[in-house]
Design an enzyme around this catalytic site. Structure first.
Site, PDB file in Angstrom:
ATOM      1  N   TYR A  25       1.091  -1.023   0.035  1.00  0.00           N
ATOM      2  CA  TYR A  25       0.144  -0.029   0.005  1.00  0.00           C
ATOM      3  C   TYR A  25       0.984   1.117   0.012  1.00  0.00           C
ATOM      4  O   TYR A  25       1.986   1.436   0.463  1.00  0.00           O
ATOM      5  CB  TYR A  25      -0.970  -0.056   1.322  1.00  0.00           C
ATOM      6  CG  TYR A  25      -0.437   0.189   2.501  1.00  0.00           C
ATOM      7  CD1 TYR A  25      -0.349   1.546   3.150  1.00  0.00           C
ATOM      8  CD2 TYR A  25       0.264  -0.724   3.275  1.00  0.00           C
ATOM      9  CE1 TYR A  25       0.254   1.834   4.215  1.00  0.00           C
ATOM     10  CE2 TYR A  25       0.567  -0.628   4.581  1.00  0.00           C
ATOM     11  CZ  TYR A  25       0.694   0.695   4.991  1.00  0.00           C
ATOM     12  OH  TYR A  25       1.161   1.060   6.089  1.00  0.00           O
ATOM     13  N   CYS A  26       0.150   2.339  -0.455  1.00  0.00           N
ATOM     14  CA  CYS A  26       0.984   3.648  -0.434  1.00  0.00           C
ATOM     15  C   CYS A  26      -0.183   4.775   0.051  1.00  0.00           C
ATOM     16  O   CYS A  26      -0.954   4.435   0.566  1.00  0.00           O
ATOM     17  CB  CYS A  26       1.604   4.110  -2.209  1.00  0.00           C
ATOM     18  SG  CYS A  26       0.430   4.048  -3.106  1.00  0.00           S
ATOM     19  N   GLN A  27      -0.103   5.811  -0.333  1.00  0.00           N
ATOM     20  CA  GLN A  27      -1.164   6.977   0.244  1.00  0.00           C
ATOM     21  C   GLN A  27      -2.422   6.416  -0.630  1.00  0.00           C
ATOM     22  O   GLN A  27      -3.446   6.670  -0.043  1.00  0.00           O
ATOM     23  CB  GLN A  27      -0.433   8.361  -0.039  1.00  0.00           C
ATOM     24  CG  GLN A  27      -1.404   9.036   0.437  1.00  0.00           C
ATOM     25  CD  GLN A  27      -1.285   9.328   2.199  1.00  0.00           C
ATOM     26  OE1 GLN A  27      -0.479   8.552   2.651  1.00  0.00           O
ATOM     27  NE2 GLN A  27      -2.500   9.684   2.704  1.00  0.00           N
ATOM     28  N   GLY A  65      -2.386   4.640  -4.106  1.00  0.00           N
ATOM     29  CA  GLY A  65      -2.610   3.320  -5.087  1.00  0.00           C
ATOM     30  C   GLY A  65      -1.490   3.261  -6.133  1.00  0.00           C
ATOM     31  O   GLY A  65      -1.170   2.277  -6.670  1.00  0.00           O
ATOM     32  N   PHE A 115      -3.536   3.914   1.672  1.00  0.00           N
ATOM     33  CA  PHE A 115      -3.740   4.377   3.132  1.00  0.00           C
ATOM     34  C   PHE A 115      -4.683   5.471   3.526  1.00  0.00           C
ATOM     35  O   PHE A 115      -5.270   5.326   4.537  1.00  0.00           O
ATOM     36  CB  PHE A 115      -2.332   4.748   3.594  1.00  0.00           C
ATOM     37  CG  PHE A 115      -2.317   5.221   5.139  1.00  0.00           C
ATOM     38  CD1 PHE A 115      -2.460   3.950   6.101  1.00  0.00           C
ATOM     39  CD2 PHE A 115      -2.115   6.412   5.638  1.00  0.00           C
ATOM     40  CE1 PHE A 115      -2.437   4.416   7.574  1.00  0.00           C
ATOM     41  CE2 PHE A 115      -2.234   6.622   7.083  1.00  0.00           C
ATOM     42  CZ  PHE A 115      -2.162   5.538   7.917  1.00  0.00           C
TER      43      PHE A 115
END
Length: 121
Positions: free
Chosen positions: A84-86, A88, A113
């Site tokens: 995951y990142c902020q 996608g 996130f």
């Protein structure tokens, strides 16, 4: 004018190719689906360290996308990888890189996130 139409067709074709090839490489999971499997997987936050320090999913390891190539030895190919990142986009790029290096069970959190409502640290 003709050149512009050809250029647009090429760009559109490239974007469609990336979209469909990414779907074959990476499963995008809802938060519930992600929650079901991430404890049995390698949970990787690909955001930068300063973002990770501000808050991350409980149990996640921080391997920023910018360091992913150098830190591949930290990831096992025989276990699922949950990324995951902020939002996608970085996790999708990380999955492309991992796929090229032989990783197969790649998953990402839909919306990243910022859409996560579960426990954070």
């Amino acid at each position: 004018m003709e050149f512009l139409v050809i250029a647009l067709v090429i760009v559109f074709g490239f974007l469609m190719f990336r979209y469909f090839s990414q779907r074959n490489v990476l499963k995008t999971l809802t938060e519930d689906q992600f929650r079901e499997g991430y404890r049995k997987a390698q949970l990787i936050d690909v955001r930068e360290p300063q973002e990770f320090k501000k808050g991350h999913i409980l149990g996640a390891r921080n391997i920023p996308l910018t360091q992913m190539r150098q830190r591949l030895v930290e990831l096992r190919k025989d276990k699922p990888v949950y990324l995951y990142c902020q939002s996608g986009s970085r996790s999708a790029r990380a999955a492309q890189l991992l796929h090229k290096k032989g990783y197969e069970d790649l998953n990402q959190l839909k919306g990243g996130f910022k859409k996560w409502t579960g426990k954070i640290k």
